[in-house]
Design a protein around this motif. Structure first.
Motif, PDB file in Angstrom:
ATOM      1  N   HIS A 166      48.003  26.041  89.283  1.00  0.00           N
ATOM      2  CA  HIS A 166      46.673  26.527  89.658  1.00  0.00           C
ATOM      3  C   HIS A 166      46.785  27.660  90.671  1.00  0.00           C
ATOM      4  O   HIS A 166      46.157  28.714  90.518  1.00  0.00           O
ATOM      5  CB  HIS A 166      45.844  25.366  90.226  1.00  0.00           C
ATOM      6  CG  HIS A 166      44.437  25.744  90.567  1.00  0.00           C
ATOM      7  ND1 HIS A 166      44.081  26.253  91.791  1.00  0.00           N
ATOM      8  CD2 HIS A 166      43.312  25.730  89.841  1.00  0.00           C
ATOM      9  CE1 HIS A 166      42.794  26.529  91.799  1.00  0.00           C
ATOM     10  NE2 HIS A 166      42.295  26.209  90.629  1.00  0.00           N
ATOM     11  N   THR A 199      38.618  30.542  90.539  1.00  0.00           N
ATOM     12  CA  THR A 199      39.192  29.204  90.715  1.00  0.00           C
ATOM     13  C   THR A 199      38.826  28.304  89.519  1.00  0.00           C
ATOM     14  O   THR A 199      39.622  27.475  89.083  1.00  0.00           O
ATOM     15  CB  THR A 199      38.799  28.592  92.078  1.00  0.00           C
ATOM     16  OG1 THR A 199      39.358  27.299  92.182  1.00  0.00           O
ATOM     17  CG2 THR A 199      37.301  28.498  92.244  1.00  0.00           C
ATOM     18  N   ASP A 200      37.616  28.500  88.957  1.00  0.00           N
ATOM     19  CA  ASP A 200      37.242  27.752  87.745  1.00  0.00           C
ATOM     20  C   ASP A 200      38.137  28.142  86.573  1.00  0.00           C
ATOM     21  O   ASP A 200      38.604  27.277  85.816  1.00  0.00           O
ATOM     22  CB  ASP A 200      35.784  28.067  87.352  1.00  0.00           C
ATOM     23  CG  ASP A 200      34.776  27.315  88.218  1.00  0.00           C
ATOM     24  OD1 ASP A 200      35.205  26.461  89.019  1.00  0.00           O
ATOM     25  OD2 ASP A 200      33.571  27.606  88.090  1.00  0.00           O
ATOM     26  N   SER A 201      38.367  29.436  86.421  1.00  0.00           N
ATOM     27  CA  SER A 201      39.189  29.877  85.291  1.00  0.00           C
ATOM     28  C   SER A 201      40.633  29.400  85.437  1.00  0.00           C
ATOM     29  O   SER A 201      41.275  29.024  84.457  1.00  0.00           O
ATOM     30  CB  SER A 201      39.137  31.400  85.154  1.00  0.00           C
ATOM     31  OG  SER A 201      37.802  31.816  84.933  1.00  0.00           O
ATOM     32  N   ASP A 257      41.601  26.664  86.975  1.00  0.00           N
ATOM     33  CA  ASP A 257      41.498  25.242  86.622  1.00  0.00           C
ATOM     34  C   ASP A 257      41.536  25.051  85.118  1.00  0.00           C
ATOM     35  O   ASP A 257      42.236  24.183  84.598  1.00  0.00           O
ATOM     36  CB  ASP A 257      40.126  24.727  87.078  1.00  0.00           C
ATOM     37  CG  ASP A 257      40.252  23.723  88.195  1.00  0.00           C
ATOM     38  OD1 ASP A 257      41.387  23.389  88.569  1.00  0.00           O
ATOM     39  OD2 ASP A 257      39.207  23.295  88.710  1.00  0.00           O
ATOM     40  N   LEU A 258      40.754  25.864  84.449  1.00  0.00           N
ATOM     41  CA  LEU A 258      40.639  25.742  83.011  1.00  0.00           C
ATOM     42  C   LEU A 258      41.963  26.037  82.313  1.00  0.00           C
ATOM     43  O   LEU A 258      42.373  25.332  81.391  1.00  0.00           O
ATOM     44  CB  LEU A 258      39.578  26.699  82.488  1.00  0.00           C
ATOM     45  CG  LEU A 258      39.330  26.455  81.020  1.00  0.00           C
ATOM     46  CD1 LEU A 258      38.344  25.330  80.831  1.00  0.00           C
ATOM     47  CD2 LEU A 258      38.891  27.700  80.326  1.00  0.00           C
ATOM     48  N   ASP A 285      35.570  14.042  87.657  1.00  0.00           N
ATOM     49  CA  ASP A 285      35.113  15.416  87.418  1.00  0.00           C
ATOM     50  C   ASP A 285      35.194  15.816  85.940  1.00  0.00           C
ATOM     51  O   ASP A 285      35.188  16.989  85.609  1.00  0.00           O
ATOM     52  CB  ASP A 285      35.904  16.405  88.293  1.00  0.00           C
ATOM     53  CG  ASP A 285      37.384  16.470  87.907  1.00  0.00           C
ATOM     54  OD1 ASP A 285      37.790  15.811  86.924  1.00  0.00           O
ATOM     55  OD2 ASP A 285      38.143  17.188  88.576  1.00  0.00           O
ATOM     56  N   HIS A 337      32.313  17.911  84.480  1.00  0.00           N
ATOM     57  CA  HIS A 337      32.361  19.240  85.084  1.00  0.00           C
ATOM     58  C   HIS A 337      33.425  20.094  84.393  1.00  0.00           C
ATOM     59  O   HIS A 337      33.180  21.247  84.023  1.00  0.00           O
ATOM     60  CB  HIS A 337      32.641  19.109  86.581  1.00  0.00           C
ATOM     61  CG  HIS A 337      32.807  20.430  87.253  1.00  0.00           C
ATOM     62  ND1 HIS A 337      31.769  21.310  87.413  1.00  0.00           N
ATOM     63  CD2 HIS A 337      33.898  21.037  87.778  1.00  0.00           C
ATOM     64  CE1 HIS A 337      32.212  22.406  88.013  1.00  0.00           C
ATOM     65  NE2 HIS A 337      33.498  22.264  88.248  1.00  0.00           N
ATOM     66  N   ARG A 338      34.616  19.513  84.210  1.00  0.00           N
ATOM     67  CA  ARG A 338      35.688  20.253  83.539  1.00  0.00           C
ATOM     68  C   ARG A 338      35.322  20.564  82.086  1.00  0.00           C
ATOM     69  O   ARG A 338      35.672  21.613  81.551  1.00  0.00           O
ATOM     70  CB  ARG A 338      37.007  19.458  83.581  1.00  0.00           C
ATOM     71  CG  ARG A 338      37.659  19.493  84.946  1.00  0.00           C
ATOM     72  CD  ARG A 338      38.945  18.680  84.996  1.00  0.00           C
ATOM     73  NE  ARG A 338      39.418  18.612  86.363  1.00  0.00           N
ATOM     74  CZ  ARG A 338      40.246  19.494  86.925  1.00  0.00           C
ATOM     75  NH1 ARG A 338      40.734  20.488  86.209  1.00  0.00           N
ATOM     76  NH2 ARG A 338      40.605  19.369  88.182  1.00  0.00           N
ATOM     77  N   LEU A 381      32.925  23.462  82.029  1.00  0.00           N
ATOM     78  CA  LEU A 381      33.707  24.688  82.279  1.00  0.00           C
ATOM     79  C   LEU A 381      34.435  25.141  81.022  1.00  0.00           C
ATOM     80  O   LEU A 381      34.480  26.330  80.703  1.00  0.00           O
ATOM     81  CB  LEU A 381      34.760  24.421  83.352  1.00  0.00           C
ATOM     82  CG  LEU A 381      34.429  24.757  84.787  1.00  0.00           C
ATOM     83  CD1 LEU A 381      35.664  24.508  85.657  1.00  0.00           C
ATOM     84  CD2 LEU A 381      33.989  26.211  84.903  1.00  0.00           C
ATOM     85  N   HIS A 388      33.828  28.688  78.950  1.00  0.00           N
ATOM     86  CA  HIS A 388      34.876  29.672  78.698  1.00  0.00           C
ATOM     87  C   HIS A 388      35.093  29.934  77.213  1.00  0.00           C
ATOM     88  O   HIS A 388      35.506  31.011  76.827  1.00  0.00           O
ATOM     89  CB  HIS A 388      36.199  29.235  79.335  1.00  0.00           C
ATOM     90  CG  HIS A 388      36.300  29.551  80.802  1.00  0.00           C
ATOM     91  ND1 HIS A 388      35.715  28.771  81.768  1.00  0.00           N
ATOM     92  CD2 HIS A 388      36.896  30.573  81.464  1.00  0.00           C
ATOM     93  CE1 HIS A 388      35.973  29.292  82.969  1.00  0.00           C
ATOM     94  NE2 HIS A 388      36.689  30.384  82.815  1.00  0.00           N
TER      95      HIS A 388
END
Lengths: 215, 215
Positions: free
Chosen positions: A122, A145-147, A149-150, B170, B173-174, B177, B181
């Motif tokens: 990450h 930070t979301d991307s 994570d993804l 989470d 949430h994930r 996300l 994307h």
């Protein structure tokens, strides 16, 4: 060979042996006795470097984690793509990389803190995404930070599926598909058109890095 | 209670027990002896329904697989989103769902064919994506079988990461996300703007389905 060089080699021999045993048996079933047998070192040598099975697993994590370097590119997003391509290649060619991923995904590895690899990937990806943002490569709404994570979660998944259905033979193909689906949500169109997702990039990059001893 | 009803209940009791044991121990370490103890049924009853540990695992796969029904929506992509939302909710509330996913991702489950769940999710998602394509919900270049493949692999990954870092707290949430994307790469803009990715959809859909006994 200096004493220190010998110690580094012994440590590597032990890690390679541990990787082989972890990959085959999983964390729970692996034993230090078997790792000793595969490594061909003394108990004393092993315990000098690693105090426990958990330390061995953490050592494998450290050894397989985000490539320290990918060749520099005009676009940071290309470097991010390349980091994944290189890792796909390693998963097919390097037992320590395979064991590290296997361990980090091992939901039966009770007592092993598996958060480190996810966290470090990450951080590495976030750094590249933040640089890409500064360079104007990302769409304005992107939360880096979301991307990051993804990417960590999705890569973890495609590697398991690839291993399950094709023993990693289709990993680069699945990785390119992943990027083709995610990049349009984060990259500005002109950058998107300039990115190279060829499935053979991983092998090429590994060859480029090999002479410097970085792979 | 008719004989057949009793048999169905016993089968379910055994599957619930197997799920508990598989979730806790993983495939390799799980034993039929322990499953018998948790189920509280006779050996004869268990072997009447399941001949082996592998059959028990395959039974868990069958029981946890793609939700048979999600409430109908004007957009097929919304139904695809909802199927995932519902499954996120189940993973947090249902041990059979958790065990099924755990088993399908268990790279140490030697001798267990783990391809079935991935294949069946792929088929279910592909059907929805093909319907979405017919409805004009997808961008013209989308290859539905590639996108179905991608959803299967990426979902598998985010659930492991979510379980590892937050014990599934989470997960929705994930998942939102993930969709944020991927959808821009496959959905036409007007559809994209109409899709609901609220993280509480899973619980709401489960409640909607519950009275009909489908959850």
């Amino acid at each position: 060979m200096a004493k220190q060089d010998r110690a580094i080699r012994t440590r590597q021999t032990i890690l390679d042996a541990a990787a082989q045993v972890f990959e085959k048996q999983g964390y729970q079933a692996a034993t230090i006795t078997e790792i000793l047998k595969v490594a061909g070192v003394t108990k004393g040598a092993l315990y000098f470097h690693f105090q426990s099975k958990e330390e061995l697993a953490l050592g494998v994590f450290d050894a397989q984690e985000p490539p320290q370097a990918v060749p520099e590119q005009p676009l940071r997003l290309q470097e991010l793509i390349d980091m994944g391509m290189l890792f796909c290649h390693r998963l097919r060619t390097n037992v320590v990389a395979r064991a590290g991923v296997r361990l980090s995904m091992d939901q039966q590895a009770h007592g092993l803190d598996r958060r480190g690899p996810f966290r470090r990937w990450h951080e590495t990806l976030l750094k590249l995404l933040n640089q890409a943002k500064e360079n104007g490569e990302l769409l304005p709404h992107v939360v880096t930070t979301d991307s990051a994570d993804l990417y960590v979660g999705t890569f973890a998944g495609i590697q398991v599926v690839s291993q399950t259905v094709s023993d990693y033979q289709d990993l680069e193909h699945r990785y390119a598909l992943l990027q083709k689906h995610i990049l349009p949500a984060i990259a500005v169109p002109s950058v998107l058109a300039a990115l190279d997702l060829s499935e053979e990039r991983g092998a090429r990059l590994a060859a480029e890095l090999a002479p410097t001893g970085k792979d």
